[in-house]
Design a protein around this motif. Structure first.
Motif, PDB file in Angstrom:
ATOM      1  N   GLY A 172       0.815  -1.215   0.000  1.00 48.03           N
ATOM      2  CA  GLY A 172       0.000   0.000   0.000  1.00 48.03           C
ATOM      3  C   GLY A 172       0.847   1.262   0.000  1.00 48.03           C
ATOM      4  O   GLY A 172       0.533   2.240  -0.686  1.00 48.03           O
ATOM      5  N   ILE A 173       1.933   1.259   0.774  1.00 53.46           N
ATOM      6  CA  ILE A 173       2.830   2.413   0.796  1.00 53.46           C
ATOM      7  C   ILE A 173       3.474   2.599  -0.576  1.00 53.46           C
ATOM      8  O   ILE A 173       3.612   3.730  -1.067  1.00 53.46           O
ATOM      9  N   LEU A 174       3.868   1.518  -1.221  1.00 48.74           N
ATOM     10  CA  LEU A 174       4.467   1.634  -2.559  1.00 48.74           C
ATOM     11  C   LEU A 174       3.455   2.146  -3.584  1.00 48.74           C
ATOM     12  O   LEU A 174       3.795   2.954  -4.445  1.00 48.74           O
ATOM     13  N   VAL A 175       2.218   1.692  -3.487  1.00 44.87           N
ATOM     14  CA  VAL A 175       1.176   2.190  -4.391  1.00 44.87           C
ATOM     15  C   VAL A 175       0.915   3.667  -4.125  1.00 44.87           C
ATOM     16  O   VAL A 175       0.783   4.467  -5.054  1.00 44.87           O
ATOM     17  N   LEU A 176       0.861   4.032  -2.849  1.00 45.01           N
ATOM     18  CA  LEU A 176       0.677   5.430  -2.482  1.00 45.01           C
ATOM     19  C   LEU A 176       1.839   6.284  -3.004  1.00 45.01           C
ATOM     20  O   LEU A 176       1.642   7.429  -3.401  1.00 45.01           O
ATOM     21  N   LYS A 191      10.863   2.228   8.949  1.00 48.47           N
ATOM     22  CA  LYS A 191      10.392   2.739  10.238  1.00 48.47           C
ATOM     23  C   LYS A 191       9.090   2.055  10.644  1.00 48.47           C
ATOM     24  O   LYS A 191       8.874   1.773  11.826  1.00 48.47           O
ATOM     25  N   GLY A 192       8.221   1.798   9.699  1.00 43.28           N
ATOM     26  CA  GLY A 192       6.988   1.078   9.996  1.00 43.28           C
ATOM     27  C   GLY A 192       7.252  -0.340  10.453  1.00 43.28           C
ATOM     28  O   GLY A 192       6.597  -0.848  11.364  1.00 43.28           O
ATOM     29  N   ASP A 193       8.242  -1.003   9.852  1.00 45.94           N
ATOM     30  CA  ASP A 193       8.609  -2.359  10.263  1.00 45.94           C
ATOM     31  C   ASP A 193       9.160  -2.359  11.680  1.00 45.94           C
ATOM     32  O   ASP A 193       8.836  -3.227  12.485  1.00 45.94           O
ATOM     33  N   LYS A 194      10.010  -1.379  12.002  1.00 45.64           N
ATOM     34  CA  LYS A 194      10.577  -1.306  13.353  1.00 45.64           C
ATOM     35  C   LYS A 194       9.494  -1.038  14.385  1.00 45.64           C
ATOM     36  O   LYS A 194       9.485  -1.611  15.459  1.00 45.64           O
ATOM     37  N   LYS A 195       8.568  -0.140  14.052  1.00 44.59           N
ATOM     38  CA  LYS A 195       7.482   0.181  14.976  1.00 44.59           C
ATOM     39  C   LYS A 195       6.603  -1.054  15.213  1.00 44.59           C
ATOM     40  O   LYS A 195       6.210  -1.326  16.344  1.00 44.59           O
ATOM     41  N   ALA A 196       6.304  -1.773  14.169  1.00 46.68           N
ATOM     42  CA  ALA A 196       5.467  -2.973  14.307  1.00 46.68           C
ATOM     43  C   ALA A 196       6.181  -4.040  15.129  1.00 46.68           C
ATOM     44  O   ALA A 196       5.561  -4.730  15.927  1.00 46.68           O
ATOM     45  N   LEU A 211      13.053   7.668   0.079  1.00 43.37           N
ATOM     46  CA  LEU A 211      12.130   8.116   1.121  1.00 43.37           C
ATOM     47  C   LEU A 211      11.085   7.044   1.461  1.00 43.37           C
ATOM     48  O   LEU A 211      10.763   6.838   2.630  1.00 43.37           O
ATOM     49  N   LEU A 212      10.580   6.374   0.442  1.00 43.62           N
ATOM     50  CA  LEU A 212       9.605   5.314   0.691  1.00 43.62           C
ATOM     51  C   LEU A 212      10.231   4.149   1.444  1.00 43.62           C
ATOM     52  O   LEU A 212       9.596   3.554   2.314  1.00 43.62           O
ATOM     53  N   SER A 213      11.489   3.827   1.136  1.00 46.79           N
ATOM     54  CA  SER A 213      12.147   2.737   1.865  1.00 46.79           C
ATOM     55  C   SER A 213      12.367   3.121   3.325  1.00 46.79           C
ATOM     56  O   SER A 213      12.281   2.271   4.210  1.00 46.79           O
ATOM     57  N   LEU A 214      12.641   4.406   3.599  1.00 42.44           N
ATOM     58  CA  LEU A 214      12.757   4.849   4.992  1.00 42.44           C
ATOM     59  C   LEU A 214      11.421   4.705   5.721  1.00 42.44           C
ATOM     60  O   LEU A 214      11.381   4.252   6.869  1.00 42.44           O
ATOM     61  N   ILE A 215      10.333   5.086   5.076  1.00 37.55           N
ATOM     62  CA  ILE A 215       9.015   4.975   5.694  1.00 37.55           C
ATOM     63  C   ILE A 215       8.679   3.519   5.986  1.00 37.55           C
ATOM     64  O   ILE A 215       8.188   3.183   7.077  1.00 37.55           O
TER      65      ILE A 215
END
Length: 62
Positions: free
Chosen positions: A8-12, A51-56, A44-48
């Motif tokens: 979804g992030i990649l599509v966004l 960070k989402g993976d680390k948070k999860a 930038l998308l890879s950073l997002i």
């Protein structure tokens, strides 16, 4: 982190990639600027996503 969230992030990210690429082409009229924009956006998308993976991961263990 769910694979669907990453996808979804990649599509966004596709929206600014297409529109931004068109704008860069319009203003600079060379492919180098478009490719640089796409690389920056991918970074930038890879950073997002990372960070989402680390948070999860932290939420799953905490």
């Amino acid at each position: 982190m769910e694979w669907a969230w990453r996808l979804g992030i990649l599509v966004l990210g596709g929206v600014p990639a297409i529109i931004g690429g068109g704008l860069f082409w319009h203003f600079f009229e060379n492919w180098t600027s478009v490719v640089v924009w796409e690389i920056v956006l991918l970074f930038l998308l890879s950073l997002i996503i990372s960070k989402g993976d680390k948070k999860a991961k932290n939420e799953a263990h905490g």
